[in-house]
Design an enzyme around this catalytic site. Sequence first.
Site, short mmCIF file in Angstrom:
data_model
loop_
_atom_site.label_atom_id
_atom_site.label_comp_id
_atom_site.label_asym_id
_atom_site.label_seq_id
_atom_site.Cartn_x
_atom_site.Cartn_y
_atom_site.Cartn_z
N LYS A 105 0.81 -1.22 0.00
CA LYS A 105 0.00 0.00 0.00
C LYS A 105 0.85 1.27 0.00
O LYS A 105 0.46 2.27 -0.62
CB LYS A 105 -1.04 0.00 1.12
CG LYS A 105 -0.52 0.15 2.52
CD LYS A 105 -1.67 0.09 3.52
CE LYS A 105 -1.20 -0.41 4.86
NZ LYS A 105 -0.02 0.25 5.44
N ARG A 116 -6.72 2.58 11.32
CA ARG A 116 -6.25 1.21 11.49
C ARG A 116 -7.13 0.42 12.44
O ARG A 116 -6.84 -0.73 12.73
CB ARG A 116 -4.83 1.26 12.07
CG ARG A 116 -3.77 0.73 11.13
CD ARG A 116 -2.44 0.91 11.83
NE ARG A 116 -1.42 0.09 11.28
CZ ARG A 116 -0.58 0.47 10.33
NH1 ARG A 116 -0.70 1.65 9.78
NH2 ARG A 116 0.37 -0.33 9.93
N ARG A 173 12.51 -6.83 3.17
CA ARG A 173 12.36 -5.47 2.63
C ARG A 173 13.53 -4.58 3.04
O ARG A 173 14.04 -4.63 4.16
CB ARG A 173 11.06 -4.86 3.16
CG ARG A 173 10.86 -3.41 2.74
CD ARG A 173 9.44 -2.96 2.93
NE ARG A 173 9.05 -2.84 4.33
CZ ARG A 173 7.86 -2.41 4.73
NH1 ARG A 173 6.93 -2.09 3.84
NH2 ARG A 173 7.58 -2.31 6.02
N ARG A 214 14.02 -1.46 8.08
CA ARG A 214 13.24 -0.86 9.15
C ARG A 214 13.34 -1.71 10.41
O ARG A 214 13.34 -2.93 10.33
CB ARG A 214 11.77 -0.75 8.71
CG ARG A 214 11.39 0.64 8.25
CD ARG A 214 10.05 0.66 7.60
NE ARG A 214 8.97 0.13 8.45
CZ ARG A 214 7.68 0.19 8.13
NH1 ARG A 214 7.32 0.75 6.99
NH2 ARG A 214 6.76 -0.32 8.93
N ARG A 249 2.56 -7.39 14.07
CA ARG A 249 1.86 -6.45 13.17
C ARG A 249 0.75 -7.15 12.40
O ARG A 249 -0.33 -6.60 12.19
CB ARG A 249 2.85 -5.80 12.20
CG ARG A 249 3.71 -4.72 12.87
CD ARG A 249 5.03 -4.51 12.14
NE ARG A 249 4.87 -3.94 10.82
CZ ARG A 249 5.82 -4.01 9.87
NH1 ARG A 249 6.97 -4.62 10.13
NH2 ARG A 249 5.61 -3.47 8.70
P1 ADP Z 1 3.09 -1.22 7.97
O1 ADP Z 1 1.75 -0.99 7.35
O2 ADP Z 1 4.07 -1.85 7.04
O3 ADP Z 1 3.03 -1.93 9.29
P2 ADP Z 1 3.38 1.64 8.75
O4 ADP Z 1 4.54 2.47 8.37
O5 ADP Z 1 2.04 1.99 8.20
O6 ADP Z 1 3.80 0.16 8.32
O7 ADP Z 1 3.24 1.57 10.34
C1 ADP Z 1 4.33 1.26 11.17
C2 ADP Z 1 3.90 1.29 12.62
O8 ADP Z 1 3.49 2.63 12.97
C3 ADP Z 1 2.71 0.42 12.98
O9 ADP Z 1 3.08 -0.92 13.24
C4 ADP Z 1 2.18 1.13 14.23
O10 ADP Z 1 2.98 0.82 15.35
C5 ADP Z 1 2.41 2.59 13.89
N1 ADP Z 1 1.20 3.17 13.24
C6 ADP Z 1 1.09 3.58 11.96
N2 ADP Z 1 -0.14 4.03 11.69
C7 ADP Z 1 -0.86 3.91 12.84
C8 ADP Z 1 -2.20 4.16 13.22
N3 ADP Z 1 -3.11 4.64 12.34
N4 ADP Z 1 -2.57 3.91 14.50
C9 ADP Z 1 -1.70 3.43 15.39
N5 ADP Z 1 -0.42 3.12 15.10
C10 ADP Z 1 0.02 3.36 13.84
#
Ligand code: ADP
Length: 211
Positions: free
Chosen positions: A13, A88, A122, A153, A164
């Site tokens: 995404k 989320r 990745r 990362r 996750r």
């Molecule tokens: P991915 O979708 O690959 O897990 P993201 O960069 O979207 O990676 O998110 C990384 C981390 O950031 C998540 O595992 C969470 O800990 C935090 N995070 C991101 N977006 C949110 C959100 N909307 N609410 C709560 N935590 C978030």
Amino acid sequence: MNIILLGAPGSGKGTQASMISERYGLPHISTGDIFRANIKAGTDIGKVAESYIKAGKLVPDEVTCEIVKRRLAEEDCKNGYLLDGFPRNIYQAEVLDSFAKIDLCININIDHALLMDRLCGRRVCAKCGESYHVSTLGGATTCAKCGGELIQRKDDNPETVSARLAVYNDQTAPLINYYTDKEIIFNCTGTEAPASTLFAVVSAELDKFIG
Ligand code: ADP
Ligand code: ZN
């Protein structure tokens, strides 16, 4: 046009979001990127977020919702935006509905068997954010696009990835029904094919709305 991108970690995404943002001129708002930038800069938000991200858990809703609300109030979001990684969970979706009108939710479905390898292999460019997979890098350590350093990362390790994916299944997947019920969902399928294959499908749908 206000768009949400939904999909499991590793569904691609973020890559689709970058491509959509570039083609349609919409600001790409990634809560994950915002948190990582705050961690790097050592802000109070970064300090709160860091432990949750390391554990693969969601950062508390109060912090996350406030950040998004403020970001969407900025000038560049007036004519539309693209949300990547927010909402989320159902609570975040309800809060979002209280201050925003979402036109479309693009949901990327993907076979979860692919995700562990995708995420743990990745590598991302520290400079421009481009994603790669170790299997196609042939040992390269710099970005083919900009020459930046490729890094892994901190949350792309097997233990955090498992957490996750569990969070996605428990808390994020219910959003598919939430946006299906609102009749604003567009479902598509992520594959092992290049990102441009999925982008062709996504942009054909978006052209119907924004041309
Ligand atoms: P991915 O979708 O690959 O897990 P993201 O960069 O979207 O990676 O998110 C990384 C981390 O950031 C998540 O595992 C969470 O800990 C935090 N995070 C991101 N977006 C949110 C959100 N909307 N609410 C709560 N935590 C978030
Ligand atoms: Zn780069």
